[in-house]
Design an enzyme around this catalytic site. Sequence first.
Site, mmCIF file in Angstrom:
data_model
loop_
_atom_site.group_PDB
_atom_site.id
_atom_site.type_symbol
_atom_site.label_atom_id
_atom_site.label_comp_id
_atom_site.label_asym_id
_atom_site.label_seq_id
_atom_site.Cartn_x
_atom_site.Cartn_y
_atom_site.Cartn_z
ATOM 1 C CE LYS A 169 -32.098 -10.411 -13.953
ATOM 2 N NZ LYS A 169 -31.955 -9.217 -14.757
ATOM 3 C CG HIS A 200 0.536 18.493 2.025
ATOM 4 N ND1 HIS A 200 1.876 18.726 2.194
ATOM 5 C CD2 HIS A 200 0.395 17.164 1.817
ATOM 6 C CE1 HIS A 200 2.531 17.570 2.093
ATOM 7 N NE2 HIS A 200 1.653 16.616 1.872
#
Length: 869
Positions: free
Chosen positions: A22, A827
């Site tokens: 920050k 598949h």
Amino acid sequence: MRTYVLALQEVDRTKANVVGGKGANLGELSRIEGIRVPAGFCVTTEAFQRIMGEAPSIGGLLDRLSSLAAEDRDGIRELSAELRRIIEGTAIPEDLREALTQALSTLGAGDAYAVRSSATAEDLPGASFAGQQDTYLNVVGTQAILQHVRRCWASLFTERAVTYRIQRGFDHRKVRMAVVVQKMVFAQAAGIVFTADPVTSNRKVSSIEAGFGLGEALVAGLASADRYKVRNGQVIEKAIARKTLATRALEEGGTEERAIEPERQDGQVLTDAQILRIERLGRQIEAHFGHPQDIEWCLVEEELHIVQSRPITTLYPIPEAGDRGNHVYISVGHQQMMTDAMKPLGLSLFQLTSGGRMLAAGGRLFVDPTKQLAAPASRDALLGLLGRSHPPLRDALSAILSRGDFIEPSPDDPAASPGQGKQAPGRFDAPVEDDPAIVAELIERTQAALTELKRDIRTRTGTALFDFIREDIQALSKSMFGPRSMGAIMAGMNASSWINEKMLAWLGEKSVADTLSQSVSNNITSEMGLALLDVADVIRPYPDVVAHLQNVKHDGFLEELAALDGGKEARDAIQAYLDRYGMRCVGEIDITRARWSEKPATLVPLILSNIKNFEPGAGERRFEQGRQEASRRARALLDRLRQLPDGEQKASEAQRMIDRLRGFIGYREYPKYGLVNRYFIYKQALLQEAERLVQAGVIHDAKDIYYLTFDELREVVRTHRLDDRIVGQRRAEHELNKKLSPPLVITSDGEIVAGAHKRADLPAGALVGLAVSSGVVEGRARVLVDMADAALEAGDILVTTFTDPSWTPLFVSIKGLVTEVGGLMTHGAVIAREYGLPAVVGVDNATRRIRDGQRIRVHGTDGYVEILT
């Protein structure tokens, strides 16, 4: 000399280790011309380390904390509370106190301040840690500020912050806390601007949230916010909320929530001019940081102040097409049933296999169908194919096309030739002769090519090996995607579609082809699952071997079996299975994944499950039962067709399509089997080169090559040079990519477009998906995200994210399938039909919405799942 305080003007983004994420971002923001950042300073991480050093007991507590799992909430609660108590109770040394006091005097000791935590593991590209540490507003007086600085230090060990770090693999000892002390701004309105839409991820849409007062009521979730969306300098959407509370500053310090006057509660917080000003500031800040940002702003008497900016960490990266035009990208992983992140070597090799038609982003592969979507003939063919095989994908593409202005239409289809009309060529509908011998011929050619490859690759080393592999991949691509192979695949798919459409129209029956697809010939993947039942038959008579397998913890167990009664037979059976199928594994399109031959212990739980759940001869019986069921179904359908008008003709056409289906549909799985066979051969050769690089001191570990592309690795082999930092950076990138959720469809704007999943004809609470294998079944849900955790009972219903061919051995034990990813011809769907398992795929968040052990009902014909208990 220690530095305990730095003014914001002395800070930039390179100082995150000193002032936290920050603080570094605020310092960087203060350097951007035209951006107002409240004046302040940072209490550095050196001050935090000084305080930690003042309390020797902290070291032992951190050792205990590091041993906890995220699920141990009581342990985390106890230890984190003790750490906070110690830190808040530790006296600030005199020299540190003096540095803080002096900084406050320079700015104005009697003023009000915001005191904000700023950890080093905060506001990072891969982890924001947003809201994990504490912030205090309107703090007045030197003593109060010093006390709140201590509280910020202690907030590094809130329960939420500790749990967050554990979940993301951050070391508690390596994270340090700085504190930002800033002049308080008393805002009439405050909020957030996201420079990319947080819902759709569209990078060209800014999303703004705004509320009255300081904005803390919004952060705490106590008040609703107005939401505005802006694109290209225009407000395109407004949602005006009823705002009942606002955070206000108290004269004596601190804040409180106050009711908003009734006449203002439904009013718009910002004017349109203010909305556009915020959007422009957001774009300016985004351009400076080079990444979409999450920005906190305050409005004070028509002046905008920026009090935070952090990268948006949840956005999926956009594939790069190399131009500025609009593009649509489709996930390859969703088609291959492998949506996990791939390492660079795996990505690049699969790109080579595709002939360079795939683009990489976020460790996944995408294809760009924009040109096909722009031209009428190819667009209709593509959407028609997807309508049969993957309706959610078709719906997503149709939604983009319906906008009318994203994809510029092309009047001509360069791929279409005269006489084809709206039928796309080649890959979408290749013609084929009705001769099943074609499949046998294709399989024989594949096996011969593999034998030749194994022989010839042994003589290649160095850069010659890479050139050889590249040439072989080109031959592989021609074989896999050539007209004969694609024709065989499409023959089965088209026969399946024809049967389903005609039987529904003529007889009113849905998904008939599913039953007719059971126990077909030449399906290498379904044969793989049945073959593991045969392995169980060999081992079952030998209790000593079974007992030994129940305690297997490593991959060298095969050699241990020889000393046991029946051990040689068991070892030979497992080895024979590995010789035929050992190149397979979860995520097998990524060459870097460990194959079954490399980690044979992966198969042990599956073998034990087969021994427990089945009687001898189950594999052969299961195949024969499926064959007979398909035969009975075919006869019944043909008998009913003959009773219809033109019945003999209809029956004759149906018989031809049934024969075509059973002759060709099994081949759908074979090209991938050939592909992964080749990949394993390549991998073994490349790892031999890697060992030479290790011996030469070029790399530290043979598996470091997984973090280089194919071409980069060739260059390293040629030069014996590699920047040590590359492997570390790529490894870190891969860890970040693993946490991303890949979209099925994403645009060049970064917008994630989902297919429609709304149906009004379903029971309340039903989970909707795509019907891929017919039938209805009830059973216990077994929710698995890792095949290694499989502890299945006969009759369980498997619920998982996706199933590639490596999951097939589990299919013999289950009676239904639910997945989050998939389509009609992926598949899992193909094998479910062959085994006669009702299956629904594409169920959003199925592994979270269905709990392990719940009883569920799978409607494989109609495409939805009911949770019964």
